[in-house]
Design a protein around this motif. Sequence first.
Motif, short mmCIF file in Angstrom:
data_model
loop_
_atom_site.label_atom_id
_atom_site.label_comp_id
_atom_site.label_asym_id
_atom_site.label_seq_id
_atom_site.Cartn_x
_atom_site.Cartn_y
_atom_site.Cartn_z
N VAL A 97 0.82 -1.22 0.00
CA VAL A 97 0.00 0.00 0.00
C VAL A 97 0.85 1.26 0.00
N LEU A 98 1.83 1.36 0.91
CA LEU A 98 2.65 2.56 0.99
C LEU A 98 3.37 2.80 -0.34
N TYR A 99 3.97 1.74 -0.88
CA TYR A 99 4.75 1.91 -2.12
C TYR A 99 3.86 2.12 -3.34
N ASP A 100 2.64 1.58 -3.32
CA ASP A 100 1.70 1.86 -4.40
C ASP A 100 1.37 3.36 -4.43
N SER A 208 -4.50 0.96 10.08
CA SER A 208 -3.21 0.64 9.49
C SER A 208 -3.18 0.84 7.99
N HIS A 209 -4.19 0.35 7.28
CA HIS A 209 -4.20 0.44 5.82
C HIS A 209 -4.17 1.89 5.37
N MET A 210 -5.01 2.72 5.96
CA MET A 210 -5.06 4.13 5.57
C MET A 210 -3.79 4.86 5.99
N ALA A 211 -3.19 4.46 7.11
CA ALA A 211 -1.95 5.10 7.53
C ALA A 211 -0.85 4.85 6.51
N LYS A 212 -0.74 3.61 6.03
CA LYS A 212 0.29 3.30 5.04
C LYS A 212 0.05 4.07 3.74
N ALA A 213 -1.19 4.11 3.29
CA ALA A 213 -1.51 4.82 2.06
C ALA A 213 -1.18 6.30 2.18
N THR A 214 -1.56 6.90 3.30
CA THR A 214 -1.35 8.34 3.48
C THR A 214 0.13 8.66 3.61
N ARG A 215 0.90 7.83 4.31
CA ARG A 215 2.35 8.05 4.38
C ARG A 215 2.98 7.98 2.99
N GLY A 216 2.50 7.07 2.16
CA GLY A 216 2.99 7.02 0.78
C GLY A 216 2.65 8.29 0.02
N ASP A 217 1.43 8.81 0.22
CA ASP A 217 1.03 10.07 -0.42
C ASP A 217 1.92 11.23 0.03
N VAL A 218 2.19 11.29 1.34
CA VAL A 218 3.02 12.38 1.87
C VAL A 218 4.43 12.30 1.30
N ALA A 219 4.99 11.10 1.26
CA ALA A 219 6.34 10.94 0.71
C ALA A 219 6.39 11.38 -0.76
N ARG A 220 5.36 11.03 -1.51
CA ARG A 220 5.34 11.44 -2.93
C ARG A 220 5.27 12.96 -3.05
N LEU A 221 4.45 13.59 -2.21
CA LEU A 221 4.35 15.05 -2.23
C LEU A 221 5.71 15.71 -1.98
N LEU A 222 6.46 15.15 -1.03
CA LEU A 222 7.76 15.73 -0.69
C LEU A 222 8.75 15.61 -1.85
N LEU A 223 8.61 14.56 -2.63
CA LEU A 223 9.55 14.35 -3.74
C LEU A 223 9.14 15.12 -4.99
N THR A 224 7.85 15.26 -5.23
CA THR A 224 7.41 15.95 -6.44
C THR A 224 7.39 17.46 -6.26
#
Length: 274
Positions: A97-100, A208-224
């Motif tokens: 989920v996080l990496y997706d 847990s599922h939503m936490a992983k998804a949202t952390r992935g979203d935040v990481a992508r925002l920081l990189l883009t």
Amino acid sequence: MSAQQLLIALPPSEGKATGGDGPPLELAGLSSPGELTAARERVLRSLVKVCSVTSPRAVTRVRGVLGLPVGLAGELAVNAALRSAPTLPAAARYTGVLYDHLGLSTLPPAARERAASRVAIVSGLWGVVRPDDAIPAYRLSMNVTLPGVGRLGTFWRAPLAAALPDDALVVDCRSAAYAAAWKPPAGCTVLAVRVFTVAPDGTRSVVSHMAKATRGDVARLLLTRPSGADADPGTPGDVAALVSAAGLRCELVRPARPGGGAAAPWFLDVLLTT
């Protein structure tokens, strides 16, 4: 607060892409070879030896060591073949989920280049890897205790302290087991990302599922980064502003107390409405 270099600390995924088209593992070719190769070799040697079993009784025993259910007994053979297995970049190897939601392989070129130096994936087997590191498929959690190595969360503390920066803005998206293996020193500013669902009555819950998804979203925002931004966010306030501008409701929580030899974390609480 002055700006610091950005480091995004991630956990690995439990599930991983299988196969690969890269050559077999070369430990000296992974990132931070001077600080981590000897430790990686020690963990790898123990894991391969432990998993090189065939009798039903031994398989049951090793499943217990690794914390694997019956349905994942085949992962022992995967671990036993680590030295000869094909590799993939960590960016493609880690799934879930996080990496997706992070989508390392779909980042624009500039963001992918930033990810190569700003993303650190903390691992029970490798200590830490970067997105471009070529690794085989494996199964090993940080909370495992390996013969001749000990509990991995404890074993990796000294090597990771040598390999990871002592002056950075660490946006920490790790789970507790992986956070225990590296506590950023006092020279770092740590911003731990927490995710809560908020009920109509204001009650907050962790999912847990939503936490992983949202952390992935935040990481992508920081990189883009937003269009026109020419620098990484360098403070917790910068990160909160970026996340808020992307439409996510969030709160920034200051450190509660000094962290001794470790950095006392800030918290970025992302609030999702149920």
